[in-house]
Design a protein around this motif. Structure first.
Motif, PDB file in Angstrom:
ATOM      1  N   UNK A 212       0.804  -1.217   0.000  1.00 21.31           N
ATOM      2  CA  UNK A 212       0.000   0.000   0.000  1.00 21.31           C
ATOM      3  C   UNK A 212       0.835   1.265   0.000  1.00 21.31           C
ATOM      4  N   UNK A 213       0.202   2.349  -0.450  1.00 22.24           N
ATOM      5  CA  UNK A 213       0.716   3.701  -0.328  1.00 22.24           C
ATOM      6  C   UNK A 213      -0.284   4.546   0.442  1.00 22.24           C
ATOM      7  N   UNK A 214       0.208   5.491   1.225  1.00 24.53           N
ATOM      8  CA  UNK A 214      -0.680   6.440   1.888  1.00 24.53           C
ATOM      9  C   UNK A 214      -1.147   7.474   0.868  1.00 24.53           C
ATOM     10  N   UNK A 215      -2.192   8.257   1.164  1.00 27.92           N
ATOM     11  CA  UNK A 215      -2.612   9.319   0.237  1.00 27.92           C
ATOM     12  C   UNK A 215      -1.492  10.301  -0.095  1.00 27.92           C
ATOM     13  N   UNK A 216      -0.520  10.436   0.822  1.00 21.31           N
ATOM     14  CA  UNK A 216       0.608  11.325   0.572  1.00 21.31           C
ATOM     15  C   UNK A 216       1.744  10.679  -0.188  1.00 21.31           C
ATOM     16  N   UNK A 217       1.548   9.430  -0.639  1.00 16.58           N
ATOM     17  CA  UNK A 217       2.558   8.774  -1.449  1.00 16.58           C
ATOM     18  C   UNK A 217       3.668   8.105  -0.674  1.00 16.58           C
ATOM     19  N   UNK A 218       3.450   7.818   0.625  1.00 22.15           N
ATOM     20  CA  UNK A 218       4.441   7.112   1.422  1.00 22.15           C
ATOM     21  C   UNK A 218       4.067   5.637   1.506  1.00 22.15           C
ATOM     22  N   UNK A 219       5.075   4.776   1.608  1.00 23.67           N
ATOM     23  CA  UNK A 219       4.815   3.349   1.733  1.00 23.67           C
ATOM     24  C   UNK A 219       4.188   3.026   3.084  1.00 23.67           C
ATOM     25  N   UNK A 220       3.301   2.030   3.087  1.00 27.72           N
ATOM     26  CA  UNK A 220       2.669   1.587   4.312  1.00 27.72           C
ATOM     27  C   UNK A 220       2.873   0.088   4.469  1.00 27.72           C
ATOM     28  N   UNK A 221       3.574  -0.378   5.524  1.00 29.29           N
ATOM     29  CA  UNK A 221       4.120   0.384   6.659  1.00 29.29           C
ATOM     30  C   UNK A 221       5.380   1.179   6.344  1.00 29.29           C
ATOM     31  N   UNK A 222       6.168   0.751   5.360  1.00 29.88           N
ATOM     32  CA  UNK A 222       7.273   1.568   4.884  1.00 29.88           C
ATOM     33  C   UNK A 222       8.446   1.699   5.837  1.00 29.88           C
ATOM     34  N   UNK A 223       9.266   2.707   5.536  1.00 31.31           N
ATOM     35  CA  UNK A 223      10.488   2.986   6.302  1.00 31.31           C
ATOM     36  C   UNK A 223      10.532   4.421   6.805  1.00 31.31           C
ATOM     37  N   UNK A 224       9.495   5.197   6.537  1.00 31.44           N
ATOM     38  CA  UNK A 224       9.588   6.629   6.755  1.00 31.44           C
ATOM     39  C   UNK A 224      10.360   7.273   5.623  1.00 31.44           C
ATOM     40  N   UNK A 225      10.811   8.480   5.825  1.00 32.92           N
ATOM     41  CA  UNK A 225      11.615   9.187   4.819  1.00 32.92           C
ATOM     42  C   UNK A 225      13.080   8.811   5.032  1.00 32.92           C
ATOM     43  N   UNK A 226      13.616   7.985   4.134  1.00 34.02           N
ATOM     44  CA  UNK A 226      14.974   7.470   4.310  1.00 34.02           C
ATOM     45  C   UNK A 226      15.998   8.604   4.277  1.00 34.02           C
ATOM     46  N   UNK A 227      15.806   9.576   3.383  1.00 35.15           N
ATOM     47  CA  UNK A 227      16.737  10.694   3.324  1.00 35.15           C
ATOM     48  C   UNK A 227      16.795  11.453   4.639  1.00 35.15           C
ATOM     49  N   UNK A 228      15.641  11.719   5.225  1.00 33.89           N
ATOM     50  CA  UNK A 228      15.594  12.410   6.513  1.00 33.89           C
ATOM     51  C   UNK A 228      16.269  11.574   7.604  1.00 33.89           C
ATOM     52  N   UNK A 229      16.044  10.287   7.583  1.00 31.88           N
ATOM     53  CA  UNK A 229      16.621   9.411   8.613  1.00 31.88           C
ATOM     54  C   UNK A 229      18.142   9.303   8.455  1.00 31.88           C
ATOM     55  N   UNK A 230      18.615   9.295   7.205  1.00 32.20           N
ATOM     56  CA  UNK A 230      20.054   9.209   6.974  1.00 32.20           C
ATOM     57  C   UNK A 230      20.776  10.492   7.350  1.00 32.20           C
ATOM     58  N   UNK A 231      20.153  11.632   7.041  1.00 33.15           N
ATOM     59  CA  UNK A 231      20.850  12.913   7.173  1.00 33.15           C
ATOM     60  C   UNK A 231      20.322  13.771   8.326  1.00 33.15           C
ATOM     61  N   UNK A 232      19.504  13.160   9.188  1.00 32.33           N
ATOM     62  CA  UNK A 232      19.025  13.830  10.403  1.00 32.33           C
ATOM     63  C   UNK A 232      18.332  15.153  10.100  1.00 32.33           C
ATOM     64  N   UNK A 233      17.451  15.127   9.093  1.00 32.79           N
ATOM     65  CA  UNK A 233      16.692  16.317   8.727  1.00 32.79           C
ATOM     66  C   UNK A 233      15.214  16.127   8.988  1.00 32.79           C
ATOM     67  N   UNK A 234      14.869  15.242   9.912  1.00 32.15           N
ATOM     68  CA  UNK A 234      13.466  14.985  10.238  1.00 32.15           C
ATOM     69  C   UNK A 234      12.848  16.256  10.795  1.00 32.15           C
ATOM     70  N   UNK A 235      11.662  16.586  10.293  1.00 31.75           N
ATOM     71  CA  UNK A 235      10.945  17.760  10.777  1.00 31.75           C
ATOM     72  C   UNK A 235      11.318  19.028  10.052  1.00 31.75           C
ATOM     73  N   UNK A 236      12.001  18.871   8.889  1.00 30.76           N
ATOM     74  CA  UNK A 236      12.423  20.075   8.138  1.00 30.76           C
ATOM     75  C   UNK A 236      11.204  20.849   7.643  1.00 30.76           C
TER      76      UNK A 236
END
Length: 236
Positions: A212-236
């Motif tokens: 599945x995909x969420x309405x916002x185009x994210x995988x469900x259950x997914x991994x979250x935003x991998x770029x944010x998790x790699x580069x510590x930019x969560x909440x930008x």
């Protein structure tokens, strides 16, 4: 799992499945996220290259004891890695480790427009030259202008498939003869869309697939935003 086209390959490696579970967890710290992306990429890359590459005999050499042996060289001789910015950078070192010789790394910058979820290219450094055979360095003349026999797209997540399909189309127009996509996780609809972009020229290799995909185009259950998790930019 949904039926996937024949040019899509999903690993069943037990260690990889366990690592993917660790990567999914919200409690996994950034240092471990980076390590897990690297380790998963290494396993996926091993499986993909075992099927997608071949070798040919090279010149003979000698062991430290003076015994002669036959060397082998990887085919195709011209390979380029193409990480999709930003998160594809987390896969580069693992794939470089697998290849016996250095190969060019070209970058594509693509993002999804938030409203339409359509890919937008903002960076492209595909050059008019590549390394010589077996990673021997830059070459000149007509050979230097030829695109690689194999372009390897590195992108940890295939969501809607739009970004992956756009990258495939860009590399196809550039003249890549064959494309291999290495990914950590994909959504079934997006993977099918990307695989259909150039079925005869593209092979997609993944550690796992979500349905599945969420309405916002994210995988469900997914991994979250991998770029944010790699580069510590969560909440930008």
């Amino acid at each position: 799992m949904s039926n996937l086209p024949p040019n899509v390959h999903v690993s069943q490696h037990p260690c990889l499945l366990a690592k993917l579970s660790q990567l999914r967890s919200q409690s996994t710290p950034a240092r471990d996220v980076k390590a897990l992306i690297h380790e998963i990429s290494l396993i996926v890359g091993c499986e993909a290259f075992a099927k997608g590459l071949s070798s040919r005999p090279g010149p003979t050499d000698q062991t430290p004891l003076g015994f002669e042996f036959q060397t082998h060289q990887v085919l195709p001789s011209t390979i380029s890695l193409v990480p999709i910015l930003r998160s594809g950078l987390g896969m580069v070192e693992a794939i470089q480790t697998l290849l016996p010789n250095p190969v060019p790394v070209h970058h594509l910058g693509l993002f999804r427009e938030p409203t339409t979820l359509q890919p937008v290219e903002y960076y492209n450094n595909l050059p008019n030259h590549i390394s010589g055979p077996s990673g021997s360095g830059a070459v000149s003349g007509a050979e230097a202008e030829a695109p690689p026999s194999l372009a390897v797209i590195l992108d940890p997540v295939i969501a809607t498939g739009g970004t992956c399909a756009a990258a495939i189309q860009t590399l196809r127009e550039w003249g890549a003869q064959r494309i291999m996509v290495l990914s950590v996780l994909g959504a079934a609809p997006g993977v099918r869309a990307a695989a259909a972009e150039w079925p005869e020229g593209v092979e997609i290799w993944l550690a796992g697939v979500d349905e599945e995909l969420t309405p916002g185009g994210m995988l469900k259950p997914g991994l979250g935003d991998v770029g944010d998790r790699l580069f510590l930019t969560i909440g930008k």
